[in-house]
Scaffold this active site. Structure first.
Site, PDB file in Angstrom:
ATOM      1  N   ALA A   1     -35.934   0.944  -9.126  1.00 29.46           N
ATOM      2  CA  ALA A   1     -36.478   2.225  -9.576  1.00 29.46           C
ATOM      3  C   ALA A   1     -37.966   2.251  -9.305  1.00 29.46           C
ATOM      4  CB  ALA A   1     -36.229   2.423 -11.072  1.00 29.46           C
TER       5      ALA A   1
ATOM      6  N   GLU B   1     -39.938   0.866 -16.061  1.00 31.23           N
ATOM      7  CA  GLU B   1     -40.614   1.982 -15.388  1.00 31.23           C
ATOM      8  C   GLU B   1     -41.447   2.780 -16.390  1.00 31.23           C
ATOM      9  OE1 GLU B   1     -40.482   1.524 -12.345  1.00 31.23           O
ATOM     10  OE2 GLU B   1     -38.681   0.277 -12.318  1.00 31.23           O
TER      11      GLU B   1
ATOM     12  N   HIS C   1     -44.682   1.051 -17.197  1.00 34.87           N
ATOM     13  CA  HIS C   1     -45.666   1.156 -16.118  1.00 34.87           C
ATOM     14  C   HIS C   1     -46.643   2.314 -16.352  1.00 34.87           C
ATOM     15  CE1 HIS C   1     -45.067  -1.802 -13.033  1.00 34.87           C
ATOM     16  NE2 HIS C   1     -43.840  -1.448 -12.704  1.00 34.87           N
TER      17      HIS C   1
HETATM   18  N1  0A1 Z   1     -42.803  -0.632  -8.570  1.00 31.05           N
HETATM   19  C1  0A1 Z   1     -41.378  -0.641  -8.698  1.00 31.05           C
HETATM   20  C2  0A1 Z   1     -40.653  -1.351  -7.640  1.00 31.05           C
HETATM   21  C3  0A1 Z   1     -40.638  -0.773  -6.282  1.00 31.05           C
HETATM   22  C4  0A1 Z   1     -41.394  -1.355  -5.302  1.00 31.05           C
HETATM   23  C5  0A1 Z   1     -41.333  -0.924  -4.007  1.00 31.05           C
HETATM   24  C6  0A1 Z   1     -40.486   0.099  -3.735  1.00 31.05           C
HETATM   25  O1  0A1 Z   1     -40.362   0.504  -2.452  1.00 31.05           O
HETATM   26  C7  0A1 Z   1     -40.911  -0.256  -1.472  1.00 31.05           C
HETATM   27  C8  0A1 Z   1     -39.720   0.705  -4.707  1.00 31.05           C
HETATM   28  C9  0A1 Z   1     -39.819   0.259  -5.993  1.00 31.05           C
HETATM   29  C10 0A1 Z   1     -41.026  -1.396  -9.948  1.00 31.05           C
HETATM   30  O2  0A1 Z   1     -41.642  -2.405 -10.241  1.00 31.05           O
HETATM   31  O3  0A1 Z   1     -40.074  -1.023 -10.602  1.00 31.05           O
HETATM   32 ZN    ZN Z   2     -42.510  -2.708 -11.796  1.00 29.25          ZN
END
Ligand code: 0A1
Ligand code: ZN
Length: 850
Positions: free
Chosen positions: A256, A292, A295
């Site tokens: 996600a 999420e 975050h």
């Molecule tokens: N930041 C999101 C994870 C995520 C990372 C990269 C993505 O596409 C390349 C998609 C999602 C998390 O930590 O949930």
């Molecule tokens: Zn994350």
């Protein structure tokens, strides 16, 4: 596919952005192959910049026109972006570009999934939408207009205006481009509201495509509300917009994404009903929703200066979601689960060719660094810090972090500084955990004489790629002592280890104690400690620390397996009796007992043998595991039916920890019963199950004894309309196929009409299942190695990110015998030599080959 020549990016090369952005206005005229994106971006020179080169990232864009302060310009187009001359002071840059969402199979940037437009911009996907300084330290306020005849048009922030075939959105919070999101589709909302502790009402929606998924939203919504409340109660963090949207998408590379106010989820990470999702799915969904949501503060309000700082948001946010699950469910069970995952994925990574620090110093493709090391070891480092400074100082430091850095793109240095300022402690040695790759080995020796007990600890971190020499780390070692009857004579005490070798003395004992070392897994290290089976059995029976109690059983099981393989030994009774005692102890949480019954994985055993200087034989390991399970089943024969009956849950299904634990133990016991009754009980459970946990548990038990053909067919007939359930059907058959048939089973399933290589979940269910089948993947024929290579070569031009990630299946090649090594290297080389290989996959195979 990237056409720029692969280039290594270094942390040490960081320079501040040349230009900063104030407001961004984007207009999307959506069309499947010809979407127009109009941008108006207010730039100003950055006073802190060292250069004034005006460069905007851009990938796969067709530039239609560009203007600066209203004047048409002709920028220099490069692969990877554009450059042009700009005025001295602030100016407005405008561009119109064309992109093709429906042919974007990489699922990065703006793409289509089952008729829905959606975006994925982390890490560097925004540059596939328009020209922009696509780096996290450039934060801006976004206003977005979407033009489309689709009924639901969403972006970040709050809706400001809408009309026939258009909608406008405004996000008041400055954000980096990677948090931008847009969704357009024929969607239905599962709505709710949440009132924050300061009394603001927030509208919540979970959006899905109509036609069945509406019935799978209630749990995710409840999890969101629980997360919002928990972050207020535990971290004092309130939500900061009037609206929070979540959208479920079928085609998604990861779990996600935390886009501001508009989280986008892989459907598998949010949709659940009792009939279609297992207890483990429910728990995972609850954790990902929380992750999420959390975050919003750790990632969005405070983001990362550059992608080397990824662990700043990910380690902390994983730590927070782990705390959340521990609070809602069982902290002990959660700690055991997390440690099993850490050892299975992160230790494997840290001890192989892909080892890298929690904060890497260089990368070619950042998408390859969303790893267990950055996420899970990153979370362990937060836990270490909390243990070192104490709970009060931890939360004081977090308060300071949120006030000091709100609105910032921050670094690990900023993060550690708030702890130093809060506690007055010098954290320079602690900081090495972020820079040094590899899992430390903590060797324990002890001696006792005349009431004095000495614990000698030695730490050593093996060399990793690019890091031959390692420094000693600051390791908090939580220790307790038990007497020979199992009574605790020293409660948990934290020993702070700072040197390569250190001894700790305990006086006033009345006899030689049994040490319980690294309680609650107080640091991400491997403990090397020669203990007798009897000592381990005593810890398994009596340790007051639930983690070490479980771990004693786990280590015993591992020792038994290694002795079976090395010395042809039969499983000894210390282990079997210890296990029986735990299983029969009705005072123990069923979820804990289910974990105690779980043997180390075959991959764990392969690593254990390798660590002990032997070459693992995957076939022999598989046989030893099966033999041990049979011994356990026979040893527990009289107890199993009673426990199985006692674990049946009455009343309607709920995914709560209590009944889920009962079902976990019921299924674990069913697996053993099936070894004895030929699958009679499992077939019955399959036939009568009214929930996916028990239906799948029964199917697994049957496949494990090479039965269940009829049930597999019935399962397919029942669930063919449900993509998420069918992913389980695909995956289970491959992961539980008899080793010689594993590759053929996977190959056969790729010819099934419902196999779709463009859908990452489906691709992963088949080929992730093949990797999970350790003996099958490593079958001497090499068929699985070759099959996977051919499919990764096919997938790479379609979806480089997922192809690159799945090359990790080969990362243990150095453990195995010459023939297997040759076959794995041949598979990797075949991938490496593919013309036009993506930067993602090329970096991975290069690193794995070493
Ligand atoms: N930041 C999101 C994870 C995520 C990372 C990269 C993505 O596409 C390349 C998609 C999602 C998390 O930590 O949930
Ligand atoms: Zn994350």
């Amino acid at each position: 596919m990237k056409d720029a020549a692969p280039q290594t990016i270094y942390l040490s090369d960081y320079t501040p952005p040349a230009y900063l952005v104030g407001d961004v206005h984007l207009t999307f005229k959506l069309a499947a192959t010809k979407t127009r994106v109009l941008s108006r971006i207010a730039f100003r020179p950055n006073p802190d910049a060292t250069d004034h080169d005006f460069f905007l990232h851009g990938d796969d864009l067709t530039l239609i026109s560009a203007r600066i302060d209203g004047q048409d310009i002709n920028p220099d187009l490069h692969s990877g972006g554009l450059r042009c001359a700009v005025p001295d002071g602030p100016f407005v840059f405008e561009a119109e570009v064309e992109i093709s969402p429906s042919t974007n199979t990489a699922l990065e940037g703006l793409y289509m999934s089952n008729g829905m437009y959606c975006t994925q911009c982390e890490a560097e996907g925004f540059r596939k939408i328009t020209y922009y300084p696509d780096r996290p330290d450039v934060m801006a306020v976004f206003t977005v207009r979407i033009e489309s005849d689709l009924p639901v048009l969403l972006s970040n922030g709050n809706p400001t205006a809408t009309g026939k075939d258009w909608a406008e959105w405004h996000d008041p919070w400055p954000k980096p481009a990677y948090l931008f999101a847009l969704v357009a589709g024929d969607l239905v909302a599962h709505p709710n509201t949440f009132t924050t502790r300061s009394g603001r009402q927030v509208d919540l929606n979970l959006w899905v495509r109509p036609g069945g998924d509406e019935a799978k939203c209630a749990f995710g919504m409840a999890a969101l509300k629980a997360s919002m409340k928990w972050d207020e109660d535990v971290y004092g963090r309130e939500y900061d917009l009037d609206l929070f949207n979540i959208v479920a998408v079928d085609d998604f590379n990861m779990g996600a994404m935390e886009n501001k106010g508009l989280n986008i989820f892989n459907a598998s990470a949010v949709l659940a009903s009792p009939q279609t999702a297992t207890d483990a799915d429910f728990e995972r969904i609850e954790a990902i929703i929380a992750h999420e949501y959390f975050h919003n503060w750790t990632g969005n309000r405070i983001t990362c200066r550059d992608w080397f700082q990824l662990c700043l948001k990910e380690g902390l946010t994983v730590f927070r979601d782990q705390q959340f699950t521990g609070d809602l469910r069982s902290a002990a069970v959660k700690r055991i689960d997390d440690t099993m995952m850490l050892r299975a994925y992160q230790f494997r990574e840290d001890n192989g060719p892909l080892a890298h620090p929690v904060r890497p110093e260089s990368f070619v493709e950042i998408n390859n660094f969303y790893t267990a090391t950055v996420y899970e070891k990153g979370a362990e480092l937060i836990g270490l810090l909390k243990l070192l400074v104490g709970d009060q100082a931890y939360f004081d430091a977090l308060d300071l972090y949120f006030t000091r850095h709100d609105g910032d793109a921050a670094t690990i240095e900023d993060w550690l500084q708030v702890f130093e300022d809060t506690t007055g402690r010098d954290l320079s040695q602690f900081k090495k955990w972020y820079a040094q790759a590899g899992t430390p080995r903590l060797t324990v020796r002890d001696e006792y004489a005349d009431g004095t007990y000495r614990l000698h600890l030695r730490q050593e971190t093996p060399p990793t790629p690019g890091q031959p020499d390692k420094d000693p780390l600051l390791i908090p070692v939580a220790v307790g002592l038990l007497d020979q009857n199992g009574a605790e004579v020293l409660p948990t005490t934290i020993l702070e280890m700072t040197k390569a070798e250190q001894s700790f003395t305990f006086d006033g004992l009345s006899g030689r104690p049994i040490p319980s070392v690294l309680r609650n897994f107080s640091a991400p290290v491997i403990v090397v400690h020669d203990m007798t089976d009897a000592e381990r059995a005593l810890l398994l029976a009596h340790d007051t620390d639930p983690f070490n109690r479980w771990d004693a059983g786990r280590t015993l099981a591992q020792d038994v397996l290694v002795r079976m393989l090395r010395q042809n030994a039969t499983p000894d009774t210390a282990f079997l009796d210890g296990l029986a005692a735990v299983l029969r102890d009705d005072a123990l949480d069923p979820a804990f007992r289910a974990l105690a019954l779980r043997l180390p994985s075959e991959d764990d055993t392969a690593q254990a043998l390798f660590d002990a200087g032997h070459t693992p034989d995957p076939t022999a390991i598989n046989q030893a595991h099966e033999t041990l399970k049979l011994h356990i089943a026979q040893h527990l024969q009289d107890t199993l039916p009673r426990i199985y009956a006692a674990m049946s849950v009455t009343g309607p299904y709920t995914p709560d920890a209590g009944p889920a634990g009962q079902r976990a133990l019921g299924n674990a016991v069913l697996g053993l019963i099936s070894k004895l009754d030929g699958g009679k009980q499992a077939a019955q459970q399959f036939a009568s199950a009214d929930n996916m946990t028990q239906q799948l548990g029964a199917l697994r038990a049957l496949l494990q004894i090479s039965k269940g053909d009829a049930e597999l067919a019935a399962f397919e007939a029942q669930w063919q309309h449900d993509r998420l359930v069918m992913d389980k059907w695909f995956g289970l058959q491959v992961s539980l196929a008899a080793a010689p048939d594993a590759a053929a089973t996977a190959e056969k399933l790729t010819r099934h009409p419902a196999f779709d290589m463009k859908n990452p979940n489906r691709f992963r269910s088949v080929f992730g299942g093949l990797k999970a089948n350790t003996a099958g993947f490593h079958h001497a024929s090499g068929a699985a190695y070759a099959l996977l290579a051919d499919w990764l070569i096919k997938l790479d031009p379609i979806n480089p990110q997922t192809a690159a990630r799945m090359t990790m299946s080969y990362d243990t090649w150095k453990r195995y015998d010459g023939e297997r090594q040759t076959k794995m290297r041949a598979a990797l080389s075949k991938i490496a030599q593919t013309p036009q290989l993506s930067r993602d996959t090329e970096e991975m195979v290069t690193r794995i080959l070493g």
